[in-house]
Motif scaffolding. Sequence first.
Motif, PDB file in Angstrom:
ATOM      1  N   ALA A 460      47.063  37.512  33.654  1.00  0.00           N
ATOM      2  CA  ALA A 460      47.849  38.637  33.162  1.00  0.00           C
ATOM      3  C   ALA A 460      47.886  39.707  34.231  1.00  0.00           C
ATOM      4  CB  ALA A 460      47.263  39.186  31.861  1.00  0.00           C
ATOM      5  N   VAL A 461      49.015  40.433  34.305  1.00  0.00           N
ATOM      6  CA  VAL A 461      49.281  41.330  35.426  1.00  0.00           C
ATOM      7  C   VAL A 461      49.561  42.741  34.925  1.00  0.00           C
ATOM      8  CG1 VAL A 461      50.944  41.813  37.256  1.00  0.00           C
ATOM      9  CG2 VAL A 461      50.080  39.499  36.950  1.00  0.00           C
ATOM     10  N   PHE A 462      48.995  43.739  35.627  1.00  0.00           N
ATOM     11  CA  PHE A 462      49.125  45.132  35.207  1.00  0.00           C
ATOM     12  C   PHE A 462      49.228  46.047  36.423  1.00  0.00           C
ATOM     13  CE2 PHE A 462      46.706  42.825  32.073  1.00  0.00           C
ATOM     14  CZ  PHE A 462      47.355  43.155  30.895  1.00  0.00           C
ATOM     15  N   TYR A 463      50.010  47.111  36.274  1.00  0.00           N
ATOM     16  CA  TYR A 463      49.979  48.215  37.228  1.00  0.00           C
ATOM     17  C   TYR A 463      49.022  49.299  36.742  1.00  0.00           C
ATOM     18  CZ  TYR A 463      52.881  50.783  33.890  1.00  0.00           C
ATOM     19  OH  TYR A 463      53.346  51.394  32.752  1.00  0.00           O
ATOM     20  N   GLN A 464      48.660  49.251  35.450  1.00  0.00           N
ATOM     21  CA  GLN A 464      47.844  50.298  34.841  1.00  0.00           C
ATOM     22  C   GLN A 464      46.425  50.276  35.416  1.00  0.00           C
ATOM     23  OE1 GLN A 464      49.813  48.072  33.296  1.00  0.00           O
ATOM     24  NE2 GLN A 464      50.616  48.822  31.360  1.00  0.00           N
ATOM     25  N   PRO A 465      45.844  51.470  35.650  1.00  0.00           N
ATOM     26  CA  PRO A 465      44.521  51.528  36.276  1.00  0.00           C
ATOM     27  C   PRO A 465      43.349  51.301  35.325  1.00  0.00           C
ATOM     28  CG  PRO A 465      45.346  53.745  35.935  1.00  0.00           C
ATOM     29  CD  PRO A 465      46.451  52.808  35.528  1.00  0.00           C
ATOM     30  N   VAL A 467      41.694  49.022  34.014  1.00  0.00           N
ATOM     31  CA  VAL A 467      41.450  47.580  34.087  1.00  0.00           C
ATOM     32  C   VAL A 467      40.482  47.125  32.998  1.00  0.00           C
ATOM     33  CG1 VAL A 467      40.561  45.729  35.558  1.00  0.00           C
ATOM     34  CG2 VAL A 467      41.892  47.595  36.564  1.00  0.00           C
ATOM     35  N   GLU A 468      39.425  47.896  32.764  1.00  0.00           N
ATOM     36  CA  GLU A 468      38.381  47.466  31.839  1.00  0.00           C
ATOM     37  C   GLU A 468      38.908  47.242  30.427  1.00  0.00           C
ATOM     38  OE1 GLU A 468      36.241  51.567  30.554  1.00  0.00           O
ATOM     39  OE2 GLU A 468      36.113  51.055  32.674  1.00  0.00           O
ATOM     40  N   ASP A 469      39.963  47.961  30.035  1.00  0.00           N
ATOM     41  CA  ASP A 469      40.510  47.781  28.693  1.00  0.00           C
ATOM     42  C   ASP A 469      41.141  46.408  28.511  1.00  0.00           C
ATOM     43  OD1 ASP A 469      39.811  50.334  27.775  1.00  0.00           O
ATOM     44  OD2 ASP A 469      41.615  51.224  28.631  1.00  0.00           O
ATOM     45  N   ILE A 498      47.807  50.743  45.197  1.00  0.00           N
ATOM     46  CA  ILE A 498      47.316  49.369  45.082  1.00  0.00           C
ATOM     47  C   ILE A 498      45.873  49.276  45.566  1.00  0.00           C
ATOM     48  CG2 ILE A 498      48.179  48.591  47.330  1.00  0.00           C
ATOM     49  CD1 ILE A 498      48.142  46.564  44.041  1.00  0.00           C
ATOM     50  N   ASP A 499      45.507  50.086  46.563  1.00  0.00           N
ATOM     51  CA  ASP A 499      44.119  50.111  47.021  1.00  0.00           C
ATOM     52  C   ASP A 499      43.198  50.582  45.889  1.00  0.00           C
ATOM     53  OD1 ASP A 499      41.944  50.166  49.051  1.00  0.00           O
ATOM     54  OD2 ASP A 499      42.093  52.332  48.759  1.00  0.00           O
ATOM     55  N   ARG A 500      43.618  51.620  45.174  1.00  0.00           N
ATOM     56  CA  ARG A 500      42.804  52.135  44.072  1.00  0.00           C
ATOM     57  C   ARG A 500      42.709  51.116  42.944  1.00  0.00           C
ATOM     58  NH1 ARG A 500      44.368  55.401  39.387  1.00  0.00           N
ATOM     59  NH2 ARG A 500      42.508  56.380  38.523  1.00  0.00           N
ATOM     60  N   LEU A 501      43.838  50.512  42.574  1.00  0.00           N
ATOM     61  CA  LEU A 501      43.835  49.547  41.482  1.00  0.00           C
ATOM     62  C   LEU A 501      42.935  48.360  41.805  1.00  0.00           C
ATOM     63  CD1 LEU A 501      44.948  48.576  38.742  1.00  0.00           C
ATOM     64  CD2 LEU A 501      46.871  47.557  39.987  1.00  0.00           C
TER      65      LEU A 501
END
Length: 687
Positions: A460-465, A467-469, A498-501
Amino acid sequence: MKHFFCSAIMMMLAVAAGAAPAGEWRDLSGQAGHSTGFVLADGEFPSGANGWKGIDGKAIRVVPNAGVNGSPALCYERTDPAKYTLVSRSLPLKAGGAYRFGGVFRNEGVRGGGASIIVELYDAQGKWLRNVECPTSADKECGWTPMEYNIAVAPAEKDCSFVIHLLMPRGATGKVWFDHVFVEELGPQWKFQQVYPTHNLIDADGGVLRFFSRLKGNFRLPERVKLSPEQAVEFKLETAGRTVERTVPVKGQVAETELPALPEGEGMLTARLLDPANRLILAEKKSPVKIRKRFGKTLPGNCVIDARGRAIVDGKPYMPLGLYTGVLKRKDVERIAASPFNCVMPYGSMHLAPDGEASGDGLPLEQVKLALDELHANGLKILFSIKDVYRSNPLGPDDYSYRGLKGADETAKRYVEAFRRHPALLAWYTCDEKMVDWVEIMTRRRELVNRLDPDHPTWAVFYQPNVEDYLPMLDIFGGDQYPISRISEGYDHHMTSIDRLMGLAEATGVPTWNVPQAHNLNIYAPADKAADYRDPTGKEMLALALVQAIHGGKGFIFYSYFDFPRGPAGSEASPELAEKRWRNACMAAGELKKLEPFLMAEQDGPVAETVKSEGKFRVRCFTDGAGNYRLLLAGVGPGRTSGTVRVKLPENLTFRSRFGNTEQAAPGEFRFEGNDIACDIVELDRK
């Protein structure tokens, strides 16, 4: 009246099984997930507009006896779609706290949207940071309906201010009502999720067991006690005739242990979060587990993720190097097969045909099979998309239907059962950028697909930061921030997003296959804004992939093949431009293909230490295990980036900078320099 909407709270944690012996360990796990009180006054409007801003007494008014069971209610009416008003008040939220907020609403004659409740965060200077919105099916007529959501305030947000808004979205008209609006402080929350092995299985052959672990919220602590940042997880795995116990430290946000070989079957895993320094039991969670051999299957195309995050296909490491596609013509399949790419992710997976899209109203399973046969014959694998097989709204009924199939789960089941044994299958693509209000439904979907096909992972793919959710609803995470965007705002000069994500994903311990940008975002822009965007160059595509690899990525699915022929605002690009984009993508993929023996190696390379830096860049050293090394460097930008890196390496290695951005200052010492989005690959080989 609060019981109306808080009769049940979804609990992440089981209540502790019992306190440790008196005088030894104190058990605080009963605080986890429980309410510590309500922090919003006048949520039932007993005193009219008291404390609320934006209530004018006319279009927005408090109406006596109009609410649930005769209580007052707020009526928000709009006839002019150009008008927009927020009904707001500040909130006394605490840094590190966890909260539940919401209320009940009623819609009358709404068009373009209905009732909404939002919490916004502002920094110390009053600059907007983010907002969290209650998910709701508030776009249609309805009677009194509850809505609620959770918000976590990070410890770093201690200087923030918080505001709650009641509203209708811009452009909407009609009448909405609010009652029993609430904000409730929750007890501490333990985010605890298995990230390896995938499928929430435990490997019967033993080996690594890895969990994401993060504690949020505030405990009511004994006097003069302050929580230690050093925490540990105590594991107890009970199986048929065997009990295994371990206590391991939480390193960052990951708790990891090694298990012995175990009998296949069912088991029960109990995990407790401990503060050893203060002898506190902070949280406990119990969950049933399945124990199954994961490797050694003879199924052709079986894909297993190992403890290093690598895909193991037919017993060998396999690095997905793919493309998002639309409908695949035969010429596309042949073109991709002749390139460095080895897999595809067609959005139209469910209606593929050997030379395009299956037509007709019947279920196209046979046509899809022929298309998969053709992919396999050309040496390509498929990430099979069922990402659109969901109801239309997370709070609504299961209204999904497709070519005679009724129900989202039934449809997904038919496709998984039909193709789970096909040798072209690599993984199931289950979600594309859905918001967190879908997590519960998507978690059940992951469980369904895992149960039907334990031999291929979900992706599954996300732009949202956050991630843990999303960890409960996937086996493999994909990050798809597309940083090369608006030129006028400088967003084409750096890849901070993208580096932060990818840093956030790496910190959870989850395996990742990521999505480098290969398209020009002007295809989605209005025609008059299209000039504010540009194409990524081939080196920039590679730089995006390299920063993902540096953060642990083991797969790269470029977005997207079907956008290469598209011009501004979705128009048609010239054949020359489409071909140039294809060549750039192939260049980046070709460089990644050469790196496969290093990215998919059995061991880590030596640590690369940054001893001097200007600007932000990332670096990591990989080895192929045969005495050769690759130093990957990526300048995040914006502006000039330079730095000196030291790596402990064997003597007498040849040196070659792939793009000329790095020089060897001394044996094992390298100086990198780039501008904006930049990268280099330093090849260090045995003589």
